[in-house]
Design an enzyme around this catalytic site. Sequence first.
Site, PDB file in Angstrom:
ATOM      1  CG  ASP A 112      17.714  27.591  13.466  1.00 51.01           C
ATOM      2  OD1 ASP A 112      17.610  27.417  12.239  1.00 51.01           O
ATOM      3  OD2 ASP A 112      16.737  27.612  14.232  1.00 51.01           O
ATOM      4  CG  ASP A 174      12.750  26.785   8.724  1.00 47.60           C
ATOM      5  OD1 ASP A 174      11.952  26.000   8.176  1.00 47.60           O
ATOM      6  OD2 ASP A 174      12.392  27.621   9.569  1.00 47.60           O
TER       7      ASP A 174
END
Length: 398
Positions: A112, A174
């Site tokens: 991330d 994601d």
Amino acid sequence: MGDIQDTAPTGDIAELWRGYGKAGLREYDAARQRDERQFPHYSEADGWRTRDVEDRSSHSDHGYEHGNWTAGFWHGVMWLTSLASGDPGPRELASHRAGLLGARATDTTTHDLGFLFYPSIVLGLRLGVLPDQAANDAHTAARTLTQRFMEPAQLLQAFGPIADHRTAGTSTIDTMMNLPLLWWSASDGGDTRLYDVARRHARTSARLFFRPDGSTYHLLHVDPVSGALLRRGTFQGDSDDSCWSRGQAWAGCGFAWAYAATGESELREAAERALEWFYTRAPKSEPVPWDFTEIDPSSPRDASAGAVAALGCLLLGRILDDERRRTTWTGRGRQLLLANTAGALLDREGILGRSSYSVPHRQGLDGAVAWGDFYYGLALALAVDAIPLATLLGFDHA
């Protein structure tokens, strides 16, 4: 793309943008009273749940903990708030706190890094509110992210420390929305390998994450040594066979961004496939359910998914060659933005409510989430031409 009849959007997007600025100023006032190391994660009835900027993902006896992967979104909300309101205070506060992210640039425990450094450093640089030297941390983070690339699988590892046996071989949809960090860094003088890794991950994802009907899986497990696909399922959705709405939105917007970066038809087709599936199943007057298999009208919604999907639609409305398709996707993006506001705008901490952090884990239900506030504002900014396309993307599109 099918020839379905789209509902013409009604309402005032410009008014939503002005309202975003007002709500963002409320967030700015709250942030001034908060410990500068604490950043919004998700909200509940009594306000934000925050996390320290240096909380990293980790394994414990209770399972896998993602850590603070959301700190960068607050900075993005502040940049957008100053744009929408004309008040320089939010961008000045965010500029002052941008350096706190630097310690995460070498974090090898998470995929991330794009979520941490694109909304904050990259967008701040592109908007001209951060000094040039701020790019150093973002370029470092981009290089760190590429260390997660599994050559045999042609995918970036999602969870946990690199090559940790407990999570090696994981890859999630994601990750497509973490690639903007790599697209930007490669175009800003970074190593050409950054572009190559992003492109290969995107192309492999386009082949492996889709079901035949156009819905997506959330999570892949591959053999990190041979690259063989072992199984497909979910971490956040209702079941391995369901379609988690936010994952579908990550796919649509992420592939649209990838098409803008590469100009490759395979990635355009993936974007349109994901977003058409999302749009044709999204309610036209309320936020989408957290998982598309959920039919109970009282179940949690996820307006953040609609915000991300809206941005993906609006991107296609700017970058496709065919004028008719551009018009269709722009209308769809605007419709999703309007649907997301149905009972979702908050008058307390957070901006876009009716969002869900993690329904299976019973966290952050029916409140705001850090990325929802950011991508909602980014989509509005694009819709009203408050931000140039190249500034938003981080590069001139292919």
